[in-house]
Design a protein around this motif. Structure first.
Motif, PDB file in Angstrom:
ATOM      1  N   ILE A 161     -13.762 -12.504 -19.245  1.00  0.00           N
ATOM      2  CA  ILE A 161     -14.673 -11.396 -18.961  1.00  0.00           C
ATOM      3  C   ILE A 161     -14.899 -11.295 -17.455  1.00  0.00           C
ATOM      4  O   ILE A 161     -15.578 -12.149 -16.867  1.00  0.00           O
ATOM      5  CB  ILE A 161     -16.022 -11.576 -19.679  1.00  0.00           C
ATOM      6  CG1 ILE A 161     -15.827 -11.583 -21.196  1.00  0.00           C
ATOM      7  CG2 ILE A 161     -16.993 -10.472 -19.268  1.00  0.00           C
ATOM      8  CD1 ILE A 161     -17.089 -11.905 -21.960  1.00  0.00           C
ATOM      9  N   PRO A 162     -14.326 -10.289 -16.804  1.00  0.00           N
ATOM     10  CA  PRO A 162     -14.699 -10.029 -15.408  1.00  0.00           C
ATOM     11  C   PRO A 162     -16.044  -9.307 -15.407  1.00  0.00           C
ATOM     12  O   PRO A 162     -16.156  -8.180 -15.885  1.00  0.00           O
ATOM     13  CB  PRO A 162     -13.563  -9.133 -14.915  1.00  0.00           C
ATOM     14  CG  PRO A 162     -13.029  -8.459 -16.145  1.00  0.00           C
ATOM     15  CD  PRO A 162     -13.294  -9.381 -17.302  1.00  0.00           C
ATOM     16  N   ALA A 163     -17.072  -9.979 -14.886  1.00  0.00           N
ATOM     17  CA  ALA A 163     -18.446  -9.470 -14.963  1.00  0.00           C
ATOM     18  C   ALA A 163     -18.912  -9.078 -13.566  1.00  0.00           C
ATOM     19  O   ALA A 163     -18.978  -9.922 -12.659  1.00  0.00           O
ATOM     20  CB  ALA A 163     -19.372 -10.519 -15.566  1.00  0.00           C
ATOM     21  N   VAL A 164     -19.258  -7.796 -13.408  1.00  0.00           N
ATOM     22  CA  VAL A 164     -19.647  -7.266 -12.101  1.00  0.00           C
ATOM     23  C   VAL A 164     -20.683  -6.166 -12.296  1.00  0.00           C
ATOM     24  O   VAL A 164     -20.884  -5.668 -13.398  1.00  0.00           O
ATOM     25  CB  VAL A 164     -18.428  -6.665 -11.347  1.00  0.00           C
ATOM     26  CG1 VAL A 164     -17.337  -7.686 -11.146  1.00  0.00           C
ATOM     27  CG2 VAL A 164     -17.877  -5.436 -12.086  1.00  0.00           C
ATOM     28  N   GLU A 165     -21.310  -5.786 -11.195  1.00  0.00           N
ATOM     29  CA  GLU A 165     -22.003  -4.504 -11.105  1.00  0.00           C
ATOM     30  C   GLU A 165     -21.306  -3.692 -10.023  1.00  0.00           C
ATOM     31  O   GLU A 165     -21.003  -4.223  -8.945  1.00  0.00           O
ATOM     32  CB  GLU A 165     -23.483  -4.678 -10.769  1.00  0.00           C
ATOM     33  CG  GLU A 165     -24.314  -5.268 -11.887  1.00  0.00           C
ATOM     34  CD  GLU A 165     -25.801  -5.249 -11.573  1.00  0.00           C
ATOM     35  OE1 GLU A 165     -26.263  -4.226 -11.011  1.00  0.00           O
ATOM     36  OE2 GLU A 165     -26.485  -6.231 -11.875  1.00  0.00           O
ATOM     37  N   ASN A 166     -21.059  -2.432 -10.297  1.00  0.00           N
ATOM     38  CA  ASN A 166     -20.435  -1.548  -9.313  1.00  0.00           C
ATOM     39  C   ASN A 166     -21.553  -0.844  -8.554  1.00  0.00           C
ATOM     40  O   ASN A 166     -22.086   0.172  -9.012  1.00  0.00           O
ATOM     41  CB  ASN A 166     -19.523  -0.539 -10.007  1.00  0.00           C
ATOM     42  CG  ASN A 166     -18.732   0.311  -9.030  1.00  0.00           C
ATOM     43  OD1 ASN A 166     -18.561  -0.047  -7.873  1.00  0.00           O
ATOM     44  ND2 ASN A 166     -18.229   1.451  -9.505  1.00  0.00           N
ATOM     45  N   SER A 167     -21.927  -1.429  -7.431  1.00  0.00           N
ATOM     46  CA  SER A 167     -23.110  -0.977  -6.690  1.00  0.00           C
ATOM     47  C   SER A 167     -22.737  -0.380  -5.344  1.00  0.00           C
ATOM     48  O   SER A 167     -21.584  -0.440  -4.906  1.00  0.00           O
ATOM     49  CB  SER A 167     -24.079  -2.152  -6.483  1.00  0.00           C
ATOM     50  OG  SER A 167     -24.533  -2.649  -7.713  1.00  0.00           O
ATOM     51  N   VAL A 168     -23.746   0.182  -4.682  1.00  0.00           N
ATOM     52  CA  VAL A 168     -23.565   0.808  -3.376  1.00  0.00           C
ATOM     53  C   VAL A 168     -24.274  -0.028  -2.315  1.00  0.00           C
ATOM     54  O   VAL A 168     -25.460  -0.328  -2.430  1.00  0.00           O
ATOM     55  CB  VAL A 168     -24.133   2.241  -3.370  1.00  0.00           C
ATOM     56  CG1 VAL A 168     -24.002   2.860  -1.987  1.00  0.00           C
ATOM     57  CG2 VAL A 168     -23.416   3.096  -4.407  1.00  0.00           C
ATOM     58  N   ALA A 169     -23.521  -0.421  -1.301  1.00  0.00           N
ATOM     59  CA  ALA A 169     -24.074  -1.141  -0.148  1.00  0.00           C
ATOM     60  C   ALA A 169     -23.060  -1.020   0.993  1.00  0.00           C
ATOM     61  O   ALA A 169     -21.975  -0.446   0.817  1.00  0.00           O
ATOM     62  CB  ALA A 169     -24.336  -2.608  -0.495  1.00  0.00           C
ATOM     63  N   GLY A 170     -23.421  -1.580   2.139  1.00  0.00           N
ATOM     64  CA  GLY A 170     -22.544  -1.462   3.294  1.00  0.00           C
ATOM     65  C   GLY A 170     -21.199  -2.135   3.121  1.00  0.00           C
ATOM     66  O   GLY A 170     -20.233  -1.781   3.804  1.00  0.00           O
ATOM     67  N   ASN A 171     -21.127  -3.104   2.203  1.00  0.00           N
ATOM     68  CA  ASN A 171     -19.861  -3.801   1.984  1.00  0.00           C
ATOM     69  C   ASN A 171     -19.142  -3.346   0.722  1.00  0.00           C
ATOM     70  O   ASN A 171     -18.232  -4.023   0.236  1.00  0.00           O
ATOM     71  CB  ASN A 171     -20.094  -5.314   1.926  1.00  0.00           C
ATOM     72  CG  ASN A 171     -20.970  -5.724   0.758  1.00  0.00           C
ATOM     73  OD1 ASN A 171     -21.729  -4.913   0.231  1.00  0.00           O
ATOM     74  ND2 ASN A 171     -20.890  -6.989   0.364  1.00  0.00           N
ATOM     75  N   ALA A 172     -19.541  -2.203   0.164  1.00  0.00           N
ATOM     76  CA  ALA A 172     -18.879  -1.692  -1.040  1.00  0.00           C
ATOM     77  C   ALA A 172     -17.448  -1.267  -0.721  1.00  0.00           C
ATOM     78  O   ALA A 172     -17.149  -0.819   0.388  1.00  0.00           O
ATOM     79  CB  ALA A 172     -19.656  -0.506  -1.596  1.00  0.00           C
ATOM     80  N   PHE A 173     -16.570  -1.419  -1.692  1.00  0.00           N
ATOM     81  CA  PHE A 173     -15.207  -0.924  -1.482  1.00  0.00           C
ATOM     82  C   PHE A 173     -15.226   0.596  -1.439  1.00  0.00           C
ATOM     83  O   PHE A 173     -16.111   1.245  -1.989  1.00  0.00           O
ATOM     84  CB  PHE A 173     -14.253  -1.487  -2.536  1.00  0.00           C
ATOM     85  CG  PHE A 173     -14.356  -0.911  -3.927  1.00  0.00           C
ATOM     86  CD1 PHE A 173     -13.259  -0.287  -4.511  1.00  0.00           C
ATOM     87  CD2 PHE A 173     -15.529  -1.004  -4.683  1.00  0.00           C
ATOM     88  CE1 PHE A 173     -13.328   0.235  -5.799  1.00  0.00           C
ATOM     89  CE2 PHE A 173     -15.601  -0.496  -5.974  1.00  0.00           C
ATOM     90  CZ  PHE A 173     -14.495   0.134  -6.532  1.00  0.00           C
ATOM     91  N   ARG A 174     -14.244   1.180  -0.746  1.00  0.00           N
ATOM     92  CA  ARG A 174     -14.297   2.588  -0.372  1.00  0.00           C
ATOM     93  C   ARG A 174     -13.138   3.389  -0.963  1.00  0.00           C
ATOM     94  O   ARG A 174     -12.053   2.834  -1.208  1.00  0.00           O
ATOM     95  CB  ARG A 174     -14.252   2.717   1.156  1.00  0.00           C
ATOM     96  CG  ARG A 174     -15.416   2.084   1.880  1.00  0.00           C
ATOM     97  CD  ARG A 174     -15.113   1.983   3.373  1.00  0.00           C
ATOM     98  NE  ARG A 174     -14.055   1.006   3.615  1.00  0.00           N
ATOM     99  CZ  ARG A 174     -14.266  -0.275   3.926  1.00  0.00           C
ATOM    100  NH1 ARG A 174     -15.510  -0.725   4.025  1.00  0.00           N
ATOM    101  NH2 ARG A 174     -13.262  -1.092   4.132  1.00  0.00           N
ATOM    102  N   PRO A 175     -13.337   4.690  -1.134  1.00  0.00           N
ATOM    103  CA  PRO A 175     -12.198   5.550  -1.448  1.00  0.00           C
ATOM    104  C   PRO A 175     -11.169   5.462  -0.322  1.00  0.00           C
ATOM    105  O   PRO A 175     -11.521   5.487   0.863  1.00  0.00           O
ATOM    106  CB  PRO A 175     -12.813   6.955  -1.527  1.00  0.00           C
ATOM    107  CG  PRO A 175     -14.269   6.715  -1.786  1.00  0.00           C
ATOM    108  CD  PRO A 175     -14.610   5.440  -1.091  1.00  0.00           C
ATOM    109  N   GLY A 176      -9.935   5.329  -0.696  1.00  0.00           N
ATOM    110  CA  GLY A 176      -8.870   5.193   0.292  1.00  0.00           C
ATOM    111  C   GLY A 176      -8.493   3.766   0.596  1.00  0.00           C
ATOM    112  O   GLY A 176      -7.440   3.514   1.194  1.00  0.00           O
ATOM    113  N   ASP A 177      -9.341   2.807   0.229  1.00  0.00           N
ATOM    114  CA  ASP A 177      -8.971   1.407   0.408  1.00  0.00           C
ATOM    115  C   ASP A 177      -7.731   1.087  -0.419  1.00  0.00           C
ATOM    116  O   ASP A 177      -7.512   1.658  -1.496  1.00  0.00           O
ATOM    117  CB  ASP A 177     -10.108   0.478  -0.037  1.00  0.00           C
ATOM    118  CG  ASP A 177     -11.242   0.377   0.979  1.00  0.00           C
ATOM    119  OD1 ASP A 177     -11.109   0.982   2.066  1.00  0.00           O
ATOM    120  OD2 ASP A 177     -12.250  -0.282   0.665  1.00  0.00           O
ATOM    121  N   ILE A 178      -6.928   0.161   0.073  1.00  0.00           N
ATOM    122  CA  ILE A 178      -5.780  -0.336  -0.679  1.00  0.00           C
ATOM    123  C   ILE A 178      -6.005  -1.821  -0.933  1.00  0.00           C
ATOM    124  O   ILE A 178      -6.082  -2.615   0.002  1.00  0.00           O
ATOM    125  CB  ILE A 178      -4.462  -0.087   0.061  1.00  0.00           C
ATOM    126  CG1 ILE A 178      -4.208   1.420   0.169  1.00  0.00           C
ATOM    127  CG2 ILE A 178      -3.301  -0.765  -0.670  1.00  0.00           C
ATOM    128  CD1 ILE A 178      -2.928   1.790   0.898  1.00  0.00           C
TER     129      ILE A 178
END
Length: 460
Positions: free
Chosen positions: A278-295
């Motif tokens: 089980i990969p357990a996460v929360e998909n949250s917003v912060a300054g270190n969040a992954f971004r659209p366009g990231d690879i």
């Protein structure tokens, strides 16, 4: 609350389950007192109707429960549960009207009327108890009911109390109950252990991302279950609108269903080796969040272009599926609340699944029909592979165009399983409108069908 059948007792009230199309004939064969009382109370055998038949001294000598017509039953599941919820407190024993698979299915539905989600508010479950009828595997029905209760409770619990840490604790509790082992890779250790996409999706949340692993059994075929454990999904920087977030506590429904299936397997002591990831996460917003366009570079080494941060479930599943594939099991099954496209295709009640194994598909569809846990096969349509191949990376997590969204998500996941038979479920995990034995809220989709199919799928 543990869901169980009542102990046999001489005071149990005989219950006759009456097909509406045969109601008049059945009543005519019971004598004038029974038929007149039923008619005075408007009993026609319609689904959910009940009536208690009094004896000469006012005691209850039998109960009648309407089972509707064949057409009615084709449109509903767990018809008897509606009657069970309407019956007064007491202990009942089914005396006529049901046999075989139908009896087992309706007994499961009856037990589920005794479950409520009462963590935050006192609820009143049905108080009509049922003695296990002869001819069913009572333990198996009880095991399935309690697994379904676990699934519903996990999904219904809001993210404040069902974050990645609580999901880990629920898995550890299950492991302890059945003598399994459980370990977790936590936070930045995901990077050193090579689970980079799980880390990327969950790193912006207050509660650290993690990969939870349960292992049970030492002999037999190897089965690995992978469940999406996104405990809340804001959409990330591609933020969902408010209405889109209302049900996002259920985005860990895949992990809940996987844990429910695992509970059934262990409680019934199936002769196999079980691994749950089980990969357990929360998909949250912060300054270190992954971004659209990231690879991102996955555990498998495939690069993934992020064209929508709200398509995060397939990212965390990809790393877990790679680990599952490395273990060379006999079968990998993933379950996830993955795409809205699946809901558009089949609605909330059907659990769509994907597999390239024809014998597995046939076994599952047959089992689903027999246990009233409906599924529907969608295709791993290989010509759509080009849709998930972007300009700058090996894979695209959110192809443009909007077509075949569930299929392209499934094809994305299949890229991470290269040496093992694989089955993927794109479930909804939620009952949007209350129905018999299924209150509004979290729900199991697929585990009972899989339990029934596993002996054929794994030659148990």
């Amino acid at each position: 609350m543990t869901l169980t059948f009542a102990a046999p007792t001489p005071d149990a009230i005989p219950l006759h389950v009456i097909d509406q199309s045969n109601c008049d004939a059945w009543l005519a064969g019971q004598g004038e007192q029974v038929s007149q009382w039923a008619n005075r109370n408007g009993f026609t055998g319609a689904a959910g109707q009940t009536v208690l038949i009094p004896g000469s001294e006012g005691s209850v000598v039998m109960a009648l429960a309407g089972f509707g017509t064949a057409d009615t039953r084709a449109r509903k599941r767990f018809v008897l549960a509606a009657a069970a919820a309407a019956l007064p407190k007491g202990t009942y024993k089914i005396t006529s009207g049901l046999t075989g698979r139908a009896l087992e299915i309706e007994c499961f539905g009856w037990l589920m009327t005794g479950h409520t989600f009462d963590r935050y508010r006192t609820q009143s479950p049905s108080t009509a108890l049922l003695v296990a009828p002869a001819g069913i595997d009572a333990k198996r029905v009880e095991v399935q009911a309690n697994a379904e209760a676990l699934i519903r409770d996990l999904i219904n619990t809001p993210a404040q109390d069902m974050g990645p840490d609580a999901l880990q604790q629920a898995t550890e509790a299950l492991a302890t109950e059945f003598g399994a082992t459980c370990k977790t890779v936590l936070g930045d250790d995901l990077l050193s252990e090579n689970f980079p996409m799980i880390h990327a999706v969950g790193r912006a949340a207050e509660k650290a991302p993690r990969l939870i692993e349960l292992n049970w059994g030492t002999s037999g075929p190897k089965l690995t279950l992978v469940g999406k454990g996104v405990c809340f999904d804001t959409g990330g920087l591609d933020l969902k609108p408010a209405a889109g977030m209302l049900l996002m506590k259920k985005d860990m429904g895949g992990s809940a269903n996987v844990l429910g299936l695992a509970r059934m397997i262990m409680a019934l002591n199936l002769p196999l080796q079980l691994r749950v990831l089980i990969p357990a996460v929360e998909n949250s917003v912060a300054g270190n969040a992954f971004r659209p366009g990231d690879i991102l570079t996955s555990r498998k080494g495939l690069s993934v272009e992020v064209n929508n941060t709200d398509a995060e479930g397939r990212l965390v599943l990809a790393d877990a599926l790679t680990l599952a594939d490395e273990g060379n099991p006999d079968l990998i099954i993933s379950m996830a609340t993955l795409t809205g496209a699946a809901r558009v295709a089949v609605g909330p009640d059907l659990a769509p699944f994907y597999t390239d194994e024809e014998t597995h598909a046939a076994a599952l569809f047959k089992a689903a029909t027999e246990v009233a846990d409906p599924v529907w096969r969608l295709p791993f349509h290989t010509p759509y592979e080009a849709m998930i191949e972007p300009a700058y990376a090996d894979l695209d997590n959110a192809p443009s165009g909007g077509f075949a969204g569930s299929i392209t998500a499934a094809l994305f996941l299949r890229r991470f399983v290269t040496q093992t038979p694989y089955m993927h479920f794109d479930i909804y995990g939620w009952q949007p409108v209350a129905a018999s034995a299924r209150p509004k809220g979290g729900v199991g989709q697929g585990p009972r069908a899989l339990l029934e199919a596993l002996p054929d799928m794994l030659d148990l």
